[in-house]
Design an enzyme around this catalytic site. Structure first.
Site, PDB file in Angstrom:
ATOM      1  N   THR A  39       0.830  -1.211   0.000  1.00  0.00           N
ATOM      2  CA  THR A  39       0.000   0.000   0.000  1.00  0.00           C
ATOM      3  C   THR A  39       0.861   1.256   0.000  1.00  0.00           C
ATOM      4  O   THR A  39       0.633   2.175  -0.800  1.00  0.00           O
ATOM      5  CB  THR A  39      -0.892   0.021   1.262  1.00  0.00           C
ATOM      6  OG1 THR A  39      -1.622  -1.195   1.321  1.00  0.00           O
ATOM      7  CG2 THR A  39      -1.850   1.193   1.248  1.00  0.00           C
ATOM      8  N   GLY A 180     -15.228  11.208   5.429  1.00  0.00           N
ATOM      9  CA  GLY A 180     -14.182  10.874   6.397  1.00  0.00           C
ATOM     10  C   GLY A 180     -13.201  12.025   6.541  1.00  0.00           C
ATOM     11  O   GLY A 180     -12.680  12.526   5.532  1.00  0.00           O
ATOM     12  N   LEU A 186      -8.240  14.378   4.949  1.00  0.00           N
ATOM     13  CA  LEU A 186      -7.659  15.722   5.063  1.00  0.00           C
ATOM     14  C   LEU A 186      -6.606  15.980   3.989  1.00  0.00           C
ATOM     15  O   LEU A 186      -6.565  17.038   3.368  1.00  0.00           O
ATOM     16  CB  LEU A 186      -6.959  15.861   6.407  1.00  0.00           C
ATOM     17  CG  LEU A 186      -7.720  16.436   7.579  1.00  0.00           C
ATOM     18  CD1 LEU A 186      -6.759  16.655   8.729  1.00  0.00           C
ATOM     19  CD2 LEU A 186      -8.420  17.732   7.224  1.00  0.00           C
ATOM     20  N   ARG A 274      -9.604   1.700   7.047  1.00  0.00           N
ATOM     21  CA  ARG A 274      -9.089   0.535   6.317  1.00  0.00           C
ATOM     22  C   ARG A 274      -9.376  -0.735   7.110  1.00  0.00           C
ATOM     23  O   ARG A 274      -9.483  -0.702   8.334  1.00  0.00           O
ATOM     24  CB  ARG A 274      -7.581   0.704   6.082  1.00  0.00           C
ATOM     25  CG  ARG A 274      -7.290   1.932   5.216  1.00  0.00           C
ATOM     26  CD  ARG A 274      -5.836   2.118   4.925  1.00  0.00           C
ATOM     27  NE  ARG A 274      -5.213   1.029   4.202  1.00  0.00           N
ATOM     28  CZ  ARG A 274      -5.263   0.854   2.875  1.00  0.00           C
ATOM     29  NH1 ARG A 274      -5.909   1.705   2.119  1.00  0.00           N
ATOM     30  NH2 ARG A 274      -4.650  -0.168   2.309  1.00  0.00           N
ATOM     31  N   ASP A 319      -0.382  -3.514   9.280  1.00  0.00           N
ATOM     32  CA  ASP A 319      -1.781  -3.109   9.429  1.00  0.00           C
ATOM     33  C   ASP A 319      -2.665  -4.251   9.917  1.00  0.00           C
ATOM     34  O   ASP A 319      -3.654  -4.014  10.610  1.00  0.00           O
ATOM     35  CB  ASP A 319      -2.324  -2.596   8.079  1.00  0.00           C
ATOM     36  CG  ASP A 319      -1.853  -1.180   7.764  1.00  0.00           C
ATOM     37  OD1 ASP A 319      -1.075  -0.617   8.562  1.00  0.00           O
ATOM     38  OD2 ASP A 319      -2.262  -0.647   6.722  1.00  0.00           O
ATOM     39  N   LEU A 326       0.240   2.406  10.417  1.00  0.00           N
ATOM     40  CA  LEU A 326       1.138   3.330   9.729  1.00  0.00           C
ATOM     41  C   LEU A 326       2.337   2.561   9.199  1.00  0.00           C
ATOM     42  O   LEU A 326       2.708   1.512   9.755  1.00  0.00           O
ATOM     43  CB  LEU A 326       1.623   4.405  10.701  1.00  0.00           C
ATOM     44  CG  LEU A 326       0.560   5.402  11.175  1.00  0.00           C
ATOM     45  CD1 LEU A 326       1.068   6.225  12.340  1.00  0.00           C
ATOM     46  CD2 LEU A 326       0.112   6.309  10.027  1.00  0.00           C
ATOM     47  N   HIS A 455      19.299  28.022  16.809  1.00  0.00           N
ATOM     48  CA  HIS A 455      18.544  29.244  16.549  1.00  0.00           C
ATOM     49  C   HIS A 455      18.947  29.811  15.191  1.00  0.00           C
ATOM     50  O   HIS A 455      20.130  29.841  14.888  1.00  0.00           O
ATOM     51  CB  HIS A 455      18.834  30.288  17.637  1.00  0.00           C
ATOM     52  CG  HIS A 455      18.127  31.592  17.385  1.00  0.00           C
ATOM     53  ND1 HIS A 455      16.773  31.731  17.602  1.00  0.00           N
ATOM     54  CD2 HIS A 455      18.576  32.780  16.908  1.00  0.00           C
ATOM     55  CE1 HIS A 455      16.414  32.974  17.288  1.00  0.00           C
ATOM     56  NE2 HIS A 455      17.496  33.626  16.853  1.00  0.00           N
TER      57      HIS A 455
HETATM   58  P1  FAD Z   1       0.671  -3.285   2.993  1.00  0.00           P
HETATM   59  O1  FAD Z   1       1.500  -2.132   2.636  1.00  0.00           O
HETATM   60  O2  FAD Z   1      -0.801  -3.172   2.762  1.00  0.00           O
HETATM   61  O3  FAD Z   1       1.255  -4.516   2.212  1.00  0.00           O
HETATM   62  C1  FAD Z   1       0.714  -5.785   2.272  1.00  0.00           C
HETATM   63  C2  FAD Z   1       1.103  -6.545   1.021  1.00  0.00           C
HETATM   64  O4  FAD Z   1       0.760  -7.913   1.194  1.00  0.00           O
HETATM   65  C3  FAD Z   1       0.353  -6.087  -0.217  1.00  0.00           C
HETATM   66  O5  FAD Z   1       1.276  -5.782  -1.225  1.00  0.00           O
HETATM   67  C4  FAD Z   1      -0.522  -7.276  -0.602  1.00  0.00           C
HETATM   68  O6  FAD Z   1      -0.652  -7.429  -2.005  1.00  0.00           O
HETATM   69  C5  FAD Z   1       0.271  -8.437  -0.022  1.00  0.00           C
HETATM   70  N1  FAD Z   1      -0.543  -9.607   0.313  1.00  0.00           N
HETATM   71  C6  FAD Z   1      -1.672  -9.647   1.064  1.00  0.00           C
HETATM   72  N2  FAD Z   1      -2.073 -10.926   1.232  1.00  0.00           N
HETATM   73  C7  FAD Z   1      -1.189 -11.705   0.559  1.00  0.00           C
HETATM   74  C8  FAD Z   1      -1.060 -13.099   0.367  1.00  0.00           C
HETATM   75  N3  FAD Z   1      -1.908 -13.955   0.936  1.00  0.00           N
HETATM   76  N4  FAD Z   1      -0.044 -13.550  -0.382  1.00  0.00           N
HETATM   77  C9  FAD Z   1       0.847 -12.684  -0.931  1.00  0.00           C
HETATM   78  N5  FAD Z   1       0.778 -11.355  -0.774  1.00  0.00           N
HETATM   79  C10 FAD Z   1      -0.217 -10.872  -0.032  1.00  0.00           C
HETATM   80  N6  FAD Z   1       1.474   5.565   6.552  1.00  0.00           N
HETATM   81  C11 FAD Z   1       2.465   6.369   7.002  1.00  0.00           C
HETATM   82  O7  FAD Z   1       3.200   5.972   7.909  1.00  0.00           O
HETATM   83  N7  FAD Z   1       2.686   7.608   6.453  1.00  0.00           N
HETATM   84  C12 FAD Z   1       1.900   8.095   5.465  1.00  0.00           C
HETATM   85  O8  FAD Z   1       2.117   9.215   4.995  1.00  0.00           O
HETATM   86  C13 FAD Z   1       0.841   7.282   4.979  1.00  0.00           C
HETATM   87  N8  FAD Z   1       0.048   7.726   3.982  1.00  0.00           N
HETATM   88  C14 FAD Z   1      -0.933   6.918   3.515  1.00  0.00           C
HETATM   89  C15 FAD Z   1      -1.757   7.397   2.501  1.00  0.00           C
HETATM   90  C16 FAD Z   1      -2.774   6.616   2.004  1.00  0.00           C
HETATM   91  C17 FAD Z   1      -3.647   7.143   0.901  1.00  0.00           C
HETATM   92  C18 FAD Z   1      -2.968   5.300   2.518  1.00  0.00           C
HETATM   93  C19 FAD Z   1      -4.045   4.412   1.977  1.00  0.00           C
HETATM   94  C20 FAD Z   1      -2.163   4.803   3.519  1.00  0.00           C
HETATM   95  C21 FAD Z   1      -1.141   5.614   4.039  1.00  0.00           C
HETATM   96  N9  FAD Z   1      -0.323   5.168   5.077  1.00  0.00           N
HETATM   97  C22 FAD Z   1       0.664   5.990   5.557  1.00  0.00           C
HETATM   98  C23 FAD Z   1      -0.514   3.836   5.711  1.00  0.00           C
HETATM   99  C24 FAD Z   1       0.501   2.829   5.182  1.00  0.00           C
HETATM  100  O9  FAD Z   1       0.426   2.788   3.787  1.00  0.00           O
HETATM  101  C25 FAD Z   1       0.225   1.451   5.780  1.00  0.00           C
HETATM  102  O10 FAD Z   1       0.174   1.561   7.176  1.00  0.00           O
HETATM  103  C26 FAD Z   1       1.316   0.478   5.404  1.00  0.00           C
HETATM  104  O11 FAD Z   1       1.400   0.357   4.002  1.00  0.00           O
HETATM  105  C27 FAD Z   1       1.055  -0.905   6.016  1.00  0.00           C
HETATM  106  O12 FAD Z   1       2.056  -1.776   5.628  1.00  0.00           O
HETATM  107  P2  FAD Z   1       1.874  -3.364   5.663  1.00  0.00           P
HETATM  108  O13 FAD Z   1       3.219  -3.917   5.340  1.00  0.00           O
HETATM  109  O14 FAD Z   1       1.206  -3.775   6.898  1.00  0.00           O
HETATM  110  O15 FAD Z   1       0.828  -3.696   4.510  1.00  0.00           O
END
Ligand code: FAD
Length: 476
Positions: A39, A180, A186, A274, A319, A326, A455
């Site tokens: 993501t 939202g 925002l 989410r 997540d 985050l 400063h």
């Molecule tokens: P993800 O990044 O969701 O990755 C999970 C991956 O697992 C995906 O690629 C998916 O395809 C893969 N997957 C899932 N199930 C399987 C499976 N069974 N087999 C193989 N692959 C699989 N966070 C910040 O800290 N700063 C920010 O500025 C920020 N901005 C954001 C803006 C937006 C618009 C959004 C939507 C989110 C933002 N976030 C931000 C949140 C951040 O993107 C997420 O918290 C973060 O990406 C979570 O990481 P993750 O590794 O848990 O999961």
């Protein structure tokens, strides 16, 4: 065993864990069903910040009054939506490539396909060449999350969409409703208003920006909402959203659920939170039941729980664990799990994880907001105190001509321990790190009051806050 460690999901969490694991000498594989980077890289942090970088400059260049004060005069300013969208897309492509290359270069095996646990130490992957079985001593689940779309809302990806589509900036609707008012809503209101769209913001709770400290939310409303003519519908629930031209939104009072108003807009962004990805992961093969609408239950060390007991060698990060969703939380969890696997047990200190909304100006915080700190004080029997300092008294902010802002420090009256810091203003997302480090080390305003700040810098808003807290005097 084929590997020491197999990770399902190559988002920031999985990627961070994989890099740390090979650094620790673990033979590691990572399984990804879609785009590497998850993501954050493809649909989250990175493209949204690229759009904010461009739209923020457009906003700045349109602020002729501010530029005139700095002695700058400009001709007509124009922008190209498609080029802004391409800028974001190019960055995503570059980072995705860099990330994949770094994994491969460091010796992580990257397997493309859908991964599932198939019992202890076993994972199956549905690849384009059929199913593959892999064994590993440890397995980390890092499948991430997807946008939550409330019932009654139909997504057509063109007129009604989530952030997954919004980051592509395929169009600039004349009038867009954003459902939202969290940080995603925002940030997009910042982007859309800078690029000339009219925005209506719909919030089901009775306060805009409900997760922020009330003082910060009030200031943000005064700076980010009111002067931009953003129409707000607070305490209103979008019961039904029908795509089309126009998009029809049936708005009800959140409490009565009775429709009170029908909006007709050009587009609607659904930014209502989410939900975790935990279906079809094979959790049943290890008797794990998701909790709270799909999150994977874990303990402090991020071991996955089955009936309250850890499943040996099975971990979850990011997540899907539902703990501060985050990017930096996900990667910190990944590193902590790998350390624990390597015999150096670590737990993540969620209390000191900072968060930011990258609006113009930015909002950031770490720790508790004032109502939560008060509640904690009542439960644990201590009083809290707060101190606020303002960017309009900060020399750097004055020199920049960016004086709209505030820092608020919440601390224990008896010990001075910092419980929360909230900043609204220029570079708030960078400024918060000092407070996050202080909270990580459980520091008090007394510990920080003699730390010297450069400063003139914006960081002096915190210096001034510590001084006011300890000596009841201002820095400027
Ligand atoms: P993800 O990044 O969701 O990755 C999970 C991956 O697992 C995906 O690629 C998916 O395809 C893969 N997957 C899932 N199930 C399987 C499976 N069974 N087999 C193989 N692959 C699989 N966070 C910040 O800290 N700063 C920010 O500025 C920020 N901005 C954001 C803006 C937006 C618009 C959004 C939507 C989110 C933002 N976030 C931000 C949140 C951040 O993107 C997420 O918290 C973060 O990406 C979570 O990481 P993750 O590794 O848990 O999961």
């Amino acid at each position: 065993m084929d590997y020491d460690l197999v990770i399902i999901g190559a988002g920031v969490g999985g990627h961070g864990a994989a890099i740390h694991a090979v650094g620790c000498g673990l033979k590691t594989a990572i399984i990804e069903a879609a785009d590497m980077g998850g993501t954050c890289v493809n649909r989250g942090c990175i493209p949204s910040k690229a759009l904010l970088a461009a739209s923020g400059r457009v906003r700045e260049l349109h602020n002729t009054h501010h530029l005139k004060n700095l002695g700058i005069q400009l001709g007509q300013v124009s922008f190209d939506r498609e080029q802004i969208a391409n800028h974001a897309d190019n960055i995503v492509t570059k980072l995705r490539g860099d990330l994949t290359n770094s994994l491969k270069r460091l010796g992580v095996d990257v397997i493309q396909g859908w991964g599932k646990i198939a019992g202890a130490n076993k994972v199956t992957v549905e690849t384009t060449n059929g199913e593959k079985t892999i064994t590993a001593k440890d397995i980390i689940l890092a499948p991430g999350s997807v946008p939550f779309v409330p019932p009654g809302i139909t997504i057509d990806h063109q007129t009604v969409f989530t952030s997954d589509d919004a980051v592509k900036l395929a169009s600039l609707p004349q009038w867009i409703a954003i459902i939202g008012s969290g940080y995603i809503g925002l940030e997009f209101s910042d982007i859309y208003t800078a690029l000339g769209c009219e925005v209506t913001m719909i919030e089901a709770l009775d306060q805009l920006m409900p997760t922020f400290d009330p003082d910060i939310a009030k200031l943000a409303q005064r700076v980010l909402i009111n002067p931009r003519d953003i129409e707000t519908k607070v305490g209103k629930l979008a019961l039904k959203v029908t795509p089309g031209s126009p998009v029809i939104i049936e708005l009800a009072d959140t409490k009565t659920k009775e429709v009170e108003e029908v909006l007709e807009v050009d587009a609607c962004l659904v930014a209502t939170g989410r939900i975790p990805v935990s279906k079809n992961l094979g959790l049943e093969s290890v008797n794990v039941e998701p909790i709270r609408g799909g999150f994977i239950p874990t303990n402090d060390h991020l071991e996955v729980l089955s009936g309250g007991e850890p499943v040996p060698h099975l971990w979850a990060i990011g997540d899907v664990t539902g703990k501060m969703m985050l990017a930096h939380t996900a990667s910190a969890q990944g590193v902590a799990v790998v350390e624990t696997i390597c015999g150096r047990p670590r737990a993540v200190d969620y209390r000191s994880i900072p968060a930011a909304a990258f609006t113009h100006p930015e909002i950031s915080y770490v720790g508790l907001n004032e109502p939560a700190a008060k509640e904690l004080g009542q439960t644990e029997g201590f009083e809290i105190a707060t101190v606020k300092t303002y960017f309009k008294g900060n020399s750097k902010a004055i020199a920049e001509g960016e004086t709209e802002g505030m820092a608020k420090v919440i601390y224990r009256k008896d010990t001075g321990e910092i419980l929360g810091v909230h900043i609204f203003g220029l570079h708030a997302s960078d400024l918060i790190q000092e407070a996050a480090n202080a909270m990580y080390h459980r520091q008090s305003v007394h510990d920080l009051v003699f730390s010297v700040h450069t400063h003139p810098t914006l960081s002096e808003v915190l210096d001034e806050a510590y001084k006011r807290a300890v000596f009841s005097v201002g820095g400027h």
